[in-house]
Scaffold this motif. Structure first.
Motif, PDB file in Angstrom:
ATOM      1  N   VAL A 247       0.840  -1.194   0.000  1.00  0.00           N
ATOM      2  CA  VAL A 247       0.000   0.000   0.000  1.00  0.00           C
ATOM      3  C   VAL A 247       0.877   1.246   0.000  1.00  0.00           C
ATOM      4  O   VAL A 247       1.678   1.450   0.929  1.00  0.00           O
ATOM      5  CB  VAL A 247      -0.940   0.014   1.223  1.00  0.00           C
ATOM      6  N   PRO A 248       0.759   2.087  -1.011  1.00  0.00           N
ATOM      7  CA  PRO A 248       1.633   3.265  -1.113  1.00  0.00           C
ATOM      8  C   PRO A 248       1.358   4.281  -0.008  1.00  0.00           C
ATOM      9  O   PRO A 248       0.223   4.470   0.432  1.00  0.00           O
ATOM     10  CB  PRO A 248       1.290   3.837  -2.490  1.00  0.00           C
ATOM     11  N   GLY A 249       2.438   4.910   0.449  1.00  0.00           N
ATOM     12  CA  GLY A 249       2.317   6.007   1.398  1.00  0.00           C
ATOM     13  C   GLY A 249       1.842   5.631   2.781  1.00  0.00           C
ATOM     14  O   GLY A 249       1.483   6.506   3.570  1.00  0.00           O
ATOM     15  N   PRO A 255      -4.693   1.459   7.268  1.00  0.00           N
ATOM     16  CA  PRO A 255      -5.909   2.224   6.960  1.00  0.00           C
ATOM     17  C   PRO A 255      -5.964   3.593   7.613  1.00  0.00           C
ATOM     18  O   PRO A 255      -6.739   4.447   7.184  1.00  0.00           O
ATOM     19  CB  PRO A 255      -7.041   1.312   7.467  1.00  0.00           C
ATOM     20  N   TRP A 256      -5.155   3.829   8.640  1.00  0.00           N
ATOM     21  CA  TRP A 256      -5.070   5.152   9.245  1.00  0.00           C
ATOM     22  C   TRP A 256      -4.241   6.093   8.353  1.00  0.00           C
ATOM     23  O   TRP A 256      -4.469   7.295   8.345  1.00  0.00           O
ATOM     24  CB  TRP A 256      -4.433   5.072  10.629  1.00  0.00           C
ATOM     25  N   ASP A 257      -3.291   5.540   7.622  1.00  0.00           N
ATOM     26  CA  ASP A 257      -2.395   6.349   6.801  1.00  0.00           C
ATOM     27  C   ASP A 257      -2.912   6.551   5.377  1.00  0.00           C
ATOM     28  O   ASP A 257      -2.719   7.610   4.781  1.00  0.00           O
ATOM     29  CB  ASP A 257      -1.011   5.695   6.728  1.00  0.00           C
ATOM     30  N   ASN A 258      -3.531   5.523   4.817  1.00  0.00           N
ATOM     31  CA  ASN A 258      -4.032   5.586   3.443  1.00  0.00           C
ATOM     32  C   ASN A 258      -5.270   4.701   3.361  1.00  0.00           C
ATOM     33  O   ASN A 258      -5.195   3.550   2.900  1.00  0.00           O
ATOM     34  CB  ASN A 258      -2.964   5.134   2.447  1.00  0.00           C
ATOM     35  N   GLU A 259      -6.394   5.234   3.810  1.00  0.00           N
ATOM     36  CA  GLU A 259      -7.599   4.407   3.914  1.00  0.00           C
ATOM     37  C   GLU A 259      -8.058   3.887   2.563  1.00  0.00           C
ATOM     38  O   GLU A 259      -8.358   2.695   2.414  1.00  0.00           O
ATOM     39  CB  GLU A 259      -8.727   5.198   4.595  1.00  0.00           C
ATOM     40  N   GLU A 260      -8.117   4.753   1.566  1.00  0.00           N
ATOM     41  CA  GLU A 260      -8.587   4.295   0.256  1.00  0.00           C
ATOM     42  C   GLU A 260      -7.596   3.325  -0.383  1.00  0.00           C
ATOM     43  O   GLU A 260      -8.002   2.374  -1.047  1.00  0.00           O
ATOM     44  CB  GLU A 260      -8.853   5.488  -0.656  1.00  0.00           C
ATOM     45  N   GLY A 261      -6.310   3.557  -0.150  1.00  0.00           N
ATOM     46  CA  GLY A 261      -5.312   2.613  -0.653  1.00  0.00           C
ATOM     47  C   GLY A 261      -5.437   1.259   0.021  1.00  0.00           C
ATOM     48  O   GLY A 261      -5.194   0.214  -0.604  1.00  0.00           O
ATOM     49  N   PHE A 262      -5.830   1.269   1.288  1.00  0.00           N
ATOM     50  CA  PHE A 262      -6.064   0.036   2.023  1.00  0.00           C
ATOM     51  C   PHE A 262      -7.188  -0.763   1.380  1.00  0.00           C
ATOM     52  O   PHE A 262      -7.047  -1.958   1.107  1.00  0.00           O
ATOM     53  CB  PHE A 262      -6.392   0.375   3.475  1.00  0.00           C
ATOM     54  N   TYR A 263      -8.308  -0.113   1.107  1.00  0.00           N
ATOM     55  CA  TYR A 263      -9.431  -0.824   0.489  1.00  0.00           C
ATOM     56  C   TYR A 263      -9.072  -1.283  -0.920  1.00  0.00           C
ATOM     57  O   TYR A 263      -9.419  -2.398  -1.332  1.00  0.00           O
ATOM     58  CB  TYR A 263     -10.678   0.064   0.453  1.00  0.00           C
ATOM     59  N   ALA A 264      -8.362  -0.433  -1.654  1.00  0.00           N
ATOM     60  CA  ALA A 264      -7.987  -0.798  -3.025  1.00  0.00           C
ATOM     61  C   ALA A 264      -7.097  -2.031  -3.048  1.00  0.00           C
ATOM     62  O   ALA A 264      -7.120  -2.810  -4.009  1.00  0.00           O
ATOM     63  CB  ALA A 264      -7.284   0.379  -3.699  1.00  0.00           C
ATOM     64  N   PHE A 266      -7.334  -4.717  -1.490  1.00  0.00           N
ATOM     65  CA  PHE A 266      -8.087  -5.975  -1.511  1.00  0.00           C
ATOM     66  C   PHE A 266      -8.449  -6.376  -2.937  1.00  0.00           C
ATOM     67  O   PHE A 266      -8.657  -7.565  -3.205  1.00  0.00           O
ATOM     68  CB  PHE A 266      -9.379  -5.839  -0.691  1.00  0.00           C
ATOM     69  N   GLY A 267      -8.538  -5.376  -3.844  1.00  0.00           N
ATOM     70  CA  GLY A 267      -8.989  -5.690  -5.188  1.00  0.00           C
ATOM     71  C   GLY A 267     -10.323  -6.392  -5.129  1.00  0.00           C
ATOM     72  O   GLY A 267     -11.228  -6.005  -4.391  1.00  0.00           O
ATOM     73  N   ASP A 268     -10.454  -7.485  -5.885  1.00  0.00           N
ATOM     74  CA  ASP A 268     -11.675  -8.286  -5.814  1.00  0.00           C
ATOM     75  C   ASP A 268     -11.416  -9.596  -5.077  1.00  0.00           C
ATOM     76  O   ASP A 268     -12.158 -10.563  -5.234  1.00  0.00           O
ATOM     77  CB  ASP A 268     -12.241  -8.549  -7.204  1.00  0.00           C
ATOM     78  N   PHE A 269     -10.372  -9.609  -4.227  1.00  0.00           N
ATOM     79  CA  PHE A 269      -9.978 -10.839  -3.537  1.00  0.00           C
ATOM     80  C   PHE A 269     -11.108 -11.386  -2.666  1.00  0.00           C
ATOM     81  O   PHE A 269     -11.289 -12.609  -2.566  1.00  0.00           O
ATOM     82  CB  PHE A 269      -8.744 -10.567  -2.686  1.00  0.00           C
ATOM     83  N   LEU A 270     -11.884 -10.515  -2.039  1.00  0.00           N
ATOM     84  CA  LEU A 270     -12.959 -10.959  -1.165  1.00  0.00           C
ATOM     85  C   LEU A 270     -14.243 -11.287  -1.919  1.00  0.00           C
ATOM     86  O   LEU A 270     -15.238 -11.672  -1.315  1.00  0.00           O
ATOM     87  CB  LEU A 270     -13.251  -9.896  -0.103  1.00  0.00           C
ATOM     88  N   GLY A 271     -14.211 -11.124  -3.234  1.00  0.00           N
ATOM     89  CA  GLY A 271     -15.377 -11.437  -4.054  1.00  0.00           C
ATOM     90  C   GLY A 271     -16.072 -10.233  -4.606  1.00  0.00           C
ATOM     91  O   GLY A 271     -16.910 -10.332  -5.515  1.00  0.00           O
ATOM     92  N   VAL A 272     -15.734  -9.062  -4.077  1.00  0.00           N
ATOM     93  CA  VAL A 272     -16.296  -7.801  -4.574  1.00  0.00           C
ATOM     94  C   VAL A 272     -15.335  -6.702  -4.138  1.00  0.00           C
ATOM     95  O   VAL A 272     -14.662  -6.810  -3.101  1.00  0.00           O
ATOM     96  CB  VAL A 272     -17.713  -7.541  -4.010  1.00  0.00           C
ATOM     97  N   ARG A 273     -15.219  -5.659  -4.929  1.00  0.00           N
ATOM     98  CA  ARG A 273     -14.330  -4.554  -4.542  1.00  0.00           C
ATOM     99  C   ARG A 273     -14.980  -3.745  -3.436  1.00  0.00           C
ATOM    100  O   ARG A 273     -16.147  -3.395  -3.507  1.00  0.00           O
ATOM    101  CB  ARG A 273     -14.019  -3.667  -5.753  1.00  0.00           C
ATOM    102  N   VAL A 274     -14.167  -3.454  -2.398  1.00  0.00           N
ATOM    103  CA  VAL A 274     -14.695  -2.723  -1.256  1.00  0.00           C
ATOM    104  C   VAL A 274     -14.357  -1.239  -1.333  1.00  0.00           C
ATOM    105  O   VAL A 274     -14.857  -0.464  -0.544  1.00  0.00           O
ATOM    106  CB  VAL A 274     -14.183  -3.311   0.067  1.00  0.00           C
TER     107      VAL A 274
END
Length: 274
Positions: A247-249, A255-264, A266-274
C-alpha cells in the motif's frame, strides 16, 4: 470517520467471553457472499476498527473481534494470552457464530492469528488476508517497536487522558481517531500486551505458512519496516499462490495512513471490490 455499528455480540467460545462488533448483517446480496471476520492488532480494541467494519459491512456480514485481553472480551490474571490461545479463540469464534463461508482478515498481531487459524483448516474458511504481520521470531530480526511505547500509552489511558496525550504517541492521527484511542486503550490488559509483544520474538509465525491451503493475500505497508521486500519473497515461497499488495504512502497502521489505498489493496480478492 464514524463508529455506528449494527450491534455487539458476546459469545462463549474457547472457554472465554469473546466480544465482537457486527456490521452490515447478512440480508440481501450479502447472503450470497462470504462473511468477513476481522482480527485487529496488539492494542486495537474492535471499536477502533469501526470505520473499516462499516466499509466492509456494505458488502459482507462483517465481524470485528476484541482479542482476549482487549475491549470487552475476557481479561484476567489467570488467562492464557499466548498466540496459540488467540488462534484457538478465532477458530472457536467462527464456529460459535455459525458461519458457513467466511474470510479471515487480520492486521499485525491479528495477521499472525489468522495465519495460524487458516493453518488449522477450520470448516467454512474460504480466504485469508494477512495485513503487515510481524515476521520477527526466533533467530530473526526483532519487531521494530519499543514495548515502552505500548506500556506508557496504556498507563496514560488507564488514569485518564485526552486526545492531546494520545497525540504524543500517534502524532499523525486525526482528532477523532485519537479520541477513540484515548477512550478505549485502557481496556487493553497490560499482561496481554506484554505476552503478545514478547511473542513477536519467541513465536515462530512462519511455521503456519505452509499449512495455508486457501487463497491468501498479503498486504504490506510501503513506509513500514515490519514486512520488508525480502520477507515478502520468503512468504511467497512458503504460501503457494499468495497475492501481495504493497500500500503506497502507508506505515504499519495502513488504513489510518491511506484508507482508500487500504481498500484498493483488496482488489476483488474478497469477491467484490470494497
Amino acid at each position: 470517520m464514524t463508529t455506528t455499528f449494527v450491534h455487539g455480540l458476546n459469545l462463549a467460545a474457547n472457554g472465554i467471553r469473546q466480544h465482537v462488533l457486527r456490521y452490515g448483517g447478512a440480508g440481501g446480496e450479502r447472503a450470497q457472499r462470504d462473511a468477513v471476520v476481522l482480527v485487529p492488532g496488539i492494542t486495537s480494541p474492535a471499536i477502533t476498527w469501526g470505520f473499516v467494519g462499516e466499509r466492509l459491512g456494505r458488502h459482507f456480514d462483517t465481524y470485528v473481534l476484541d482479542v482476549r485481553g482487549r475491549g470487552l472480551s475476557s481479561a484476567s490474571d489467570q488467562l492464557d494470552y499466548s498466540l496459540d490461545a488467540q488462534i484457538a479463540d478465532a477458530v472457536a469464534l467462527v464456529k460459535a457464530l455459525g458461519l458457513e463461508r467466511y474470510a479471515l482478515v487480520g492486521h499485525s498481531m491479528g495477521g499472525r492469528i489468522v495465519a495460524g487459524a487458516a493453518a488449522a483448516a477450520p470448516q467454512g474458511l474460504t480466504r485469508v488476508v494477512m495485513i503487515d504481520p510481524p515476521v520477527s521470531g526466533p533467530g530473526r530480526r526483532p519487531y521494530p517497536a519499543n514495548y515502552a511505547w505500548y506500556a506508557d500509552s496504556i498507563a496514560a489511558a488507564t488514569v485518564g487522558c485526552n486526545r492531546e496525550t494520545m497525540r504524543g504517541f500517534c502524532p499523525t492521527w486525526t482528532d477523532e481517531q485519537l479520541d477513540l484511542r484515548a477512550e478505549w486503550l485502557h481496556t487493553c490488559d497490560l499482561r496481554a500486551i506484554k505476552t503478545s509483544f514478547d511473542g513477536f520474538h519467541t513465536d515462530d509465525f512462519h511455521r503456519f505458512l505452509p499449512g495455508i491451503r486457501v487463497p491468501a493475500l498479503l498486504m504490506t505497508a510501503e513506509r513500514g519496516d515490519v514486512v520488508k521486500p525480502e520477507d515478502v519473497a520468503e512468504i511467497e515461497g512458503m504460501v503457494p499462490g499468495v497475492l501481495h499488495h504493497r500500500v503506497p504512502g502507508a506505515g504499519h497502521m495502513i488504513p489510518w495512513d491511506n484508507e482508500e489505498g487500504f481498500y484498493a489493496a483488496f482488489g476483488d480478492f474478497l469477491g467484490v471490490r470494497v
